[in-house]
Design a protein around this motif. Structure first.
Motif, mmCIF file in Angstrom:
data_model
loop_
_atom_site.group_PDB
_atom_site.id
_atom_site.type_symbol
_atom_site.label_atom_id
_atom_site.label_comp_id
_atom_site.label_asym_id
_atom_site.label_seq_id
_atom_site.Cartn_x
_atom_site.Cartn_y
_atom_site.Cartn_z
ATOM 1 N N MET A 1 0.830 -1.199 0.000
ATOM 2 C CA MET A 1 0.000 0.000 0.000
ATOM 3 C C MET A 1 0.874 1.262 0.000
ATOM 4 S SD MET A 1 -3.007 1.122 0.007
ATOM 5 C CE MET A 1 -3.949 2.505 0.396
ATOM 6 N N THR A 2 1.930 1.233 0.819
ATOM 7 C CA THR A 2 2.837 2.378 0.885
ATOM 8 C C THR A 2 3.554 2.578 -0.441
ATOM 9 O OG1 THR A 2 3.174 1.898 3.232
ATOM 10 C CG2 THR A 2 4.743 3.361 2.195
ATOM 11 N N MET A 3 3.945 1.481 -1.076
ATOM 12 C CA MET A 3 4.634 1.585 -2.367
ATOM 13 C C MET A 3 3.694 2.144 -3.438
ATOM 14 S SD MET A 3 7.760 0.664 -2.097
ATOM 15 C CE MET A 3 8.304 0.147 -3.688
ATOM 16 N N LEU A 4 2.435 1.712 -3.463
ATOM 17 C CA LEU A 4 1.476 2.226 -4.439
ATOM 18 C C LEU A 4 1.197 3.711 -4.202
ATOM 19 C CD1 LEU A 4 -1.089 -0.702 -4.708
ATOM 20 C CD2 LEU A 4 0.480 0.111 -6.462
ATOM 21 N N LEU A 5 1.046 4.101 -2.963
ATOM 22 C CA LEU A 5 0.804 5.521 -2.648
ATOM 23 C C LEU A 5 2.006 6.381 -3.052
ATOM 24 C CD1 LEU A 5 -1.137 7.543 -1.371
ATOM 25 C CD2 LEU A 5 -0.031 7.104 0.822
ATOM 26 N N THR A 6 3.206 5.902 -2.755
ATOM 27 C CA THR A 6 4.418 6.646 -3.122
ATOM 28 C C THR A 6 4.548 6.718 -4.636
ATOM 29 O OG1 THR A 6 5.489 5.860 -1.102
ATOM 30 C CG2 THR A 6 6.909 6.769 -2.800
ATOM 31 N N ALA A 7 4.299 5.619 -5.335
ATOM 32 C CA ALA A 7 4.407 5.600 -6.801
ATOM 33 C C ALA A 7 3.370 6.530 -7.435
ATOM 34 C CB ALA A 7 4.245 4.165 -7.323
ATOM 35 N N SER A 8 2.141 6.529 -6.904
ATOM 36 C CA SER A 8 1.116 7.423 -7.468
ATOM 37 C C SER A 8 1.460 8.886 -7.231
ATOM 38 C CB SER A 8 -0.256 7.084 -6.900
ATOM 39 O OG SER A 8 -0.287 7.308 -5.501
ATOM 40 N N ILE A 10 4.478 10.114 -7.018
ATOM 41 C CA ILE A 10 5.583 10.429 -7.938
ATOM 42 C C ILE A 10 5.057 10.604 -9.359
ATOM 43 C CG2 ILE A 10 7.667 9.479 -9.005
ATOM 44 C CD1 ILE A 10 8.359 8.250 -6.266
ATOM 45 N N VAL A 11 4.168 9.697 -9.814
ATOM 46 C CA VAL A 11 3.620 9.797 -11.179
ATOM 47 C C VAL A 11 2.819 11.085 -11.341
ATOM 48 C CG1 VAL A 11 1.969 8.764 -12.792
ATOM 49 C CG2 VAL A 11 3.640 7.322 -11.613
ATOM 50 N N PHE A 12 1.915 11.378 -10.410
ATOM 51 C CA PHE A 12 1.136 12.619 -10.501
ATOM 52 C C PHE A 12 2.022 13.852 -10.359
ATOM 53 C CE2 PHE A 12 -2.503 9.829 -9.240
ATOM 54 C CZ PHE A 12 -3.240 10.011 -10.390
ATOM 55 N N GLY A 13 3.064 13.760 -9.576
ATOM 56 C CA GLY A 13 4.010 14.870 -9.448
ATOM 57 C C GLY A 13 4.731 15.162 -10.745
ATOM 58 N N ILE A 15 3.659 14.362 -13.802
ATOM 59 C CA ILE A 15 2.677 14.858 -14.774
ATOM 60 C C ILE A 15 2.363 16.337 -14.517
ATOM 61 C CG2 ILE A 15 0.267 14.660 -15.530
ATOM 62 C CD1 ILE A 15 0.523 11.622 -15.073
ATOM 63 N N THR A 16 2.116 16.691 -13.295
ATOM 64 C CA THR A 16 1.781 18.094 -12.996
ATOM 65 C C THR A 16 2.994 18.999 -13.149
ATOM 66 O OG1 THR A 16 2.125 17.678 -10.635
ATOM 67 C CG2 THR A 16 -0.133 17.552 -11.458
ATOM 68 N N TYR A 17 4.181 18.491 -12.872
ATOM 69 C CA TYR A 17 5.390 19.317 -13.027
ATOM 70 C C TYR A 17 5.602 19.688 -14.491
ATOM 71 C CZ TYR A 17 10.250 20.819 -12.909
ATOM 72 O OH TYR A 17 11.390 21.546 -13.041
ATOM 73 N N GLN A 18 5.296 18.747 -15.400
ATOM 74 C CA GLN A 18 5.461 19.031 -16.825
ATOM 75 C C GLN A 18 4.419 20.024 -17.334
ATOM 76 O OE1 GLN A 18 5.304 15.113 -18.522
ATOM 77 N NE2 GLN A 18 7.496 14.704 -18.142
ATOM 78 N N GLN A 19 3.305 20.142 -16.646
ATOM 79 C CA GLN A 19 2.255 21.058 -17.081
ATOM 80 C C GLN A 19 2.392 22.459 -16.472
ATOM 81 O OE1 GLN A 19 -1.381 19.071 -16.107
ATOM 82 N NE2 GLN A 19 -1.223 17.603 -17.792
#
Length: 193
Positions: A1-8, A10-13, A15-19
């Motif tokens: 659960m912690t790995m999925l939360l951390t990965a999500s 990072i992925v959303f970070g 994506i939003t950083y590029q925008q």
């Protein structure tokens, strides 16, 4: 659960950083007011001493003023006032008007008109130049038409900050008739001694 939360996160970070919008030179509207005064016939030193100095003394008392620059030329003075970014331009204009009125007692008595001011942004530059020509009107008549008709109509358009008119003002040309200019000799009276 912690790995999925951390990965999500990072992925959303990523994506939003590029925008994110990045601007090296952000558009900042500085509250700037320019004051103009004219005194025909006065040299630059007289303009600086009798017109610019009393105005600048009053302007330095305005809260929120960052810096002042002035330029005096033959018959005219231009003073640029830049305020803090937190200063409202309308409040600054009211303060400048009050300072001009307070300095009016120290200005020359024969000043043809009180100093005027305009709100301006140094980042803006002229975007349009108009040239007037006429086969029937003289240069003075074109200048009068530009100042009385065009300048006012363009100035009221939305988005127009200021309109300047350059050209030749009307002039009076005289032709002298030398014989009529001569003064008749007054007969001298002999003084008896």
């Amino acid at each position: 659960m912690t790995m999925l939360l951390t990965a999500s996160i990072i992925v959303f970070g990523i994506i939003t950083y590029q925008q994110l919008a990045v601007n090296d030179l952000p558009a900042v509207d500085y509250p700037v007011i320019r004051v103009f005064a004219s005194y025909p016939g006065a040299n630059p030193e007289t303009m600086a001493n009798t017109v610019a100095t009393p105005l600048e003394k009053q302007f330095t008392q305005i809260p929120g003023l960052d810096f002042t620059t002035s330029s005096s030329t033959q018959g005219s003075t231009s003073i640029t006032l830049q305020f803090n970014l937190s200063k409202n331009i309308d409040a600054a204009a009211t303060d400048v008007q009050s300072a001009i009125q307070a300095a009016s007692g120290q200005l020359p008595n024969d000043l043809p008109s009180p100093p005027t001011f305009t709100k301006s942004n140094p980042n803006y530059s002229p975007v349009m130049y108009l040239s007037l020509t006429s086969a029937t009107l003289s240069s003075g008549e074109l200048y009068r038409y530009a100042t009385t008709e065009l300048q006012h109509r363009i100035n009221i358009l939305p988005g127009v900050s200021d309109v300047h008119v350059y050209g030749v003002k009307s002039a009076i040309r005289t032709q002298a008739h030398p014989p009529r200019l001569t003064v008749p000799a007054v007969p001298s009276h002999d003084v008896l001694t």
